[in-house]
Design an enzyme around this catalytic site. Structure first.
Site, mmCIF file in Angstrom:
data_model
loop_
_atom_site.group_PDB
_atom_site.id
_atom_site.type_symbol
_atom_site.label_atom_id
_atom_site.label_comp_id
_atom_site.label_asym_id
_atom_site.label_seq_id
_atom_site.Cartn_x
_atom_site.Cartn_y
_atom_site.Cartn_z
ATOM 1 N N ASP A 185 8.775 7.286 -13.014
ATOM 2 C CA ASP A 185 8.557 5.921 -13.486
ATOM 3 C C ASP A 185 7.369 5.214 -12.847
ATOM 4 O O ASP A 185 6.910 4.199 -13.356
ATOM 5 C CB ASP A 185 9.819 5.081 -13.243
ATOM 6 N N HIS A 186 6.852 5.720 -11.743
ATOM 7 C CA HIS A 186 5.815 5.003 -10.999
ATOM 8 C C HIS A 186 4.391 5.377 -11.410
ATOM 9 O O HIS A 186 3.463 4.609 -11.159
ATOM 10 C CB HIS A 186 5.961 5.280 -9.498
ATOM 11 N N ASP B 232 13.705 4.364 -2.692
ATOM 12 C CA ASP B 232 13.039 3.171 -3.191
ATOM 13 C C ASP B 232 13.869 1.994 -2.713
ATOM 14 O O ASP B 232 15.100 2.024 -2.779
ATOM 15 C CB ASP B 232 12.960 3.190 -4.726
ATOM 16 N N ARG C 105 8.689 -8.752 -6.355
ATOM 17 C CA ARG C 105 7.762 -8.978 -5.246
ATOM 18 C C ARG C 105 6.484 -9.640 -5.737
ATOM 19 O O ARG C 105 6.037 -9.391 -6.847
ATOM 20 C CB ARG C 105 7.407 -7.636 -4.573
ATOM 21 N N SER D 206 8.721 -2.079 0.642
ATOM 22 C CA SER D 206 9.284 -0.886 0.021
ATOM 23 C C SER D 206 9.722 0.139 1.057
ATOM 24 O O SER D 206 9.453 0.021 2.247
ATOM 25 C CB SER D 206 8.260 -0.256 -0.923
ATOM 26 N N ARG E 101 8.620 3.180 1.245
ATOM 27 C CA ARG E 101 7.669 4.298 1.272
ATOM 28 C C ARG E 101 7.439 4.835 2.680
ATOM 29 O O ARG E 101 6.935 4.152 3.565
ATOM 30 C CB ARG E 101 6.353 3.919 0.593
#
Length: 755
Positions: free
Chosen positions: A95-96, A160, A448, A643, A645
């Site tokens: 999806d990213h 995520d 965000r 996030s 990450r």
């Protein structure tokens, strides 16, 4: 589709007895969060109650979910863990890596071509290790999880931060780094400090322009971006039961912006209906039978102040629509106050783009309420003043809303429907603008709004609101418009008002989809060879990080002293850098390029103490590493906010950073640093941050006696030859110290599996 039925049966079969045993252990009524946490202990029930905010606890989550940007690094690590299959059900969601540019089909086709190597890699790894694969275009991970995998009383982790969305279906769902996901996929215990509990009692009922989004926008204003750190936010009360399941998901989703471990609602009729409407009637029937174990005990509702560490009360009947921003999601204002604030603070009042959808607000209810507002633009002869972008959350949502004419309504007023993907919400947006650095305002229904977050422009003022408010503001084209009180001039020269939004929680004709986008893994993937080309610039096989050498860390040079907000977006930007998420060395060229240097107020400009010149942060780090010099990063409050990450932890590790010393950490980032074998420290006295000078030679003393709760000493050698020592703290427990000694948590996992 009905996934994980046997697993869910097992969870529900054991839950009543486990909850009963936990209640006996603590000797009092239990909150919902406590019921689920105690029911998912990796080990047997302890002899004493687990202390909130103090005890580290080993848990056994039911499943793992990964999105394509973080899945690359997570799976590259998992390939080194020595397992043949994952120990728990796991999924990958693409999806990213789909950029919003012109429209759904063209953007998806371009992404498939541009990212073929990465998508092929993710699907082959999924086939090899028994992982479910959701192909590009299937939808945003959190919406797909809510529609297919989330279940009341369950526990999951996801790579995520907005994994917490699944709390809308009564699940403890927590965002983590890829190394944490590897733990669970490898069958190891997953560690978390026992969370504190923040109770939010909701009374009354939403009405008028107010929506579920306004609940979390208000809570963000109360708790701020770090007020939920180390805590689960548990919503309860009659007001909570009145909100739709997807509305609950919206509230939980944006709970990531207050730093909360997760957010959750108790199981109720709204959840039961949603489960049935999404093809999971069997799960609803099982949950209905143990409903008392899927909600807080009755005594909690009667005297909540006795059982939560903090209590917030909100009357939904009095809740006003909110707009939060710019630059931080906790700048919260009721809309009547916001229009005044916007003028007083000289925000750019003309709105240039309105964007709705995303993982936070793309449910059927969201889109019907927004469409009811959009329809009025045509009926009342209003010209839409701004660009309008719509991002469906999943293929099921897209197909159903197109069938029911909702997407057509948006298109009729000039809206553009993008692919079912994250797109502009994460900076995957090729914005149409005459000046990419011009001061301007946009409004979104996302979660965000950090500087540069959506379009890379530090001067874009991003504001967050509900989809219906975004749609109304888009029609008006101005930040000072309040749809509850103001009128608009139409094409006939008449002043008209917008009527109240109307929405449906669920489609009257049911959900429908032709191809949801799911690809089941091979039953036996043992013969599959995962190929990564040695010369690829998108993917790179990982080499283990070196173990600790047993010595104190001496002679470190300051890489950067970051000033103010330093989120994971500042440490490892998304947007165009997403294409390198599977290549650690290439993506390390974005390390800390968004952080503001305390000493010159600039980004990506730090002093190289070897040459004496100023240069880019990654290049300076590489120079220190090549010279055999370790480096240190110093930061401000809530360092690593944002996030999950883990690249923000892996890149410094890869480029020779040994220590990150800050005033305070965001939870996920601190854990990610620990997992990668880094030394994550905090100032014992926060004012000592000011004592760090640009030319300092820095040493960390006391590592030979590394023990939980035992402080270290940091020695500063200034350029004038003087010395200072400051005390620093850490939160490592015994197991985490083992990660540090081994060089990373993955190194330790490999050692255990090899045995």
């Amino acid at each position: 589709m009905l996934f994980d039925l046997d697993l869910i049966k097992k969870v529900y079969a054991s839950m009543p007895e486990r909850v009963k045993a936990a209640r006996q252990l603590v000797g009092r009524p239990l909150t919902l969060s406590e019921k689920i946490l105690y029911a998912h202990l990796f080990d047997a029930l302890p002899a004493d109650e687990l202390k909130r905010g103090i005890d580290y606890v080993n848990f056994a989550p039911d499943r793992v979910a990964m999105q394509d940007a973080t899945a690359q690094m997570a799976l590259l690590q998992f390939m080194n863990a020595g397992r043949n299959t994952t120990a728990v059900p796991s999924t990958v969601h693409c999806d990213h890596l789909i950029q919003a540019q012109t429209g759904a089909k063209a953007d998806l086709d371009f992404a498939l071509e541009q990212n073929k190597e990465v998508f092929d890699f993710l699907q082959s790894v999924s086939n090899k290790y028994g992982i479910g694969f959701w192909k590009p275009g299937a939808g945003i991970i959190h919406q797909v999880v809510l529609e297919n995998y989330a279940f009341p009383g369950g526990m999951m982790i996801g790579t995520d931060s907005h994994t917490v969305n699944a709390g809308g279906l009564g699940m403890i769902a927590i965002g983590v780094g890829g190394a944490d996901a590897v733990d669970v996929m490898a069958g190891m215990a997953w560690e978390l400090k026992m969370p504190k509990l923040i109770g939010v009692k909701l009374t009354g009922r939403l009405n008028g322009w107010a929506s579920a989004k306004d609940v979390i926008l208000k809570v963000a204003g109360i708790l701020t971006v770090k007020g939920g750190t180390g805590a689960i936010v548990e919503y309860f009360g009659e007001g909570a039961d009145s909100i739709s399941a997807t509305g609950k998901g919206t509230i939980c989703n944006m709970g990531a912006e207050i730093g909360a471990t997760t957010s959750i609602f108790g199981y109720d009729q709204k959840m039961s209906v949603y489960l049935k409407e999404t093809g999971r009637a069997l799960i609803a029937e099982m949950a209905d039978k143990i409903i008392s174990d899927l909600r807080p005990d009755d005594e909690i509702n009667l005297n909540p102040e006795k059982y939560y560490d903090q209590l917030i009360e909100i009357n939904l009947s009095e809740l006003e629509p909110h707009i939060n921003g710019p630059f931080t999601p906790d700048a919260a204002y009721g809309i009547s106050d916001f229009v005044k604030i916007a003028q007083e603070k000289n925000y750019p009042l003309t709105l240039e783009v309105g964007l709705i959808g995303s993982c936070t607000n793309s449910s059927y209810e969201d889109l019907t309420r927004a469409a009811s507002v959009a329809r009025q633009a045509k009926e009342k002869k209003l010209k839409v003043k701004t660009e309008f972008i719509v991002t469906p959350g999943s293929e099921m949502i897209r197909y159903t809303t197109e069938r029911d004419g909702l997407l057509g309504i948006f298109e009729e007023i000039g809206g553009v429907v993008m692919a079912n993907a994250c797109g502009p919400c994460i900076g995957q947006w090729k914005r149409h603008t005459d000046d990419p650095l011009r001061k301007n305002s946009i409004i979104t229904s996302f979660n965000r709004n950090f500087a540069k977050r959506n379009d890379g422009n530090p001067n874009t003022h991003g504001f967050v609101a509900s989809p219906e408010i975004v749609t109304a503001m888009t029609i008006a084209g101005n930040l000072t418009f309040n749809p509850m009180t103001d009128k608009l001039l139409n094409e006939d020269g008449e002043w008209v008002s917008l009527d109240l939004p109307e929405g449906l929680e669920l489609p009257p004709n049911g959900f429908e989809v032709q191809d949801a986008g799911y690809v089941a893994p091979f039953e036996d993937g043992s013969q599959i060879e995962v190929v990564v080309k040695p010369d690829s610039n998108r993917l790179q096989l990982l080499q283990p990080f070196p173990a600790w050498d047993g010595n104190d860390m001496k002679g470190l040079r300051l890489l950067i002293k970051a000033k103010g907000k330093c989120t994971t977006d500042h440490i490892s930007m998304a947007g165009p850098w997403l294409r390198f998420r599977g290549h650690l060395d290439n993506i390390s060229d974005n390390m800390l390029i968004g952080a503001v240097n305390y000493f010159n107020e600039q980004t990506n400009s730090v002093k190289n103490c070897i040459s004496g010149e100023y240069g880019a942060v990654p290049a300076t780090a590489r120079a220190y590493k090549a010279a055999g010099i370790g480096s240190i990063v110093v930061g401000d409050e809530n360092y690593g906010e944002g996030s999950s990450r883990e690249h923000a932890a892996m890149e410094p590790r890869h480029l020779g950073v040994k220590v990150v010393l800050v005033k305070s950490f965001a939870r996920i980032h601190e854990t990610n640093l620990k997992k990668q074998g880094m030394l994550a420290l905090t100032f014992a006295n926060k004012s000592d941050y000011e004592r760090i000078q640009e030319d300092d030679v820095i040493s960390v003393i006391g590592l030979s006696d590394f023990k939980p709760e035992k402080p270290f000493t940091v020695l500063l050698e200034h350029s004038d030859g003087t010395f200072e020592s400051i005390a620093v703290n850490h939160t490592y427990n015994e197991a985490q110290i083992e990660w540090f000694v081994a060089g990373s948590a993955l190194n330790l996992i490999r050692q255990h599996i090899d045995k």
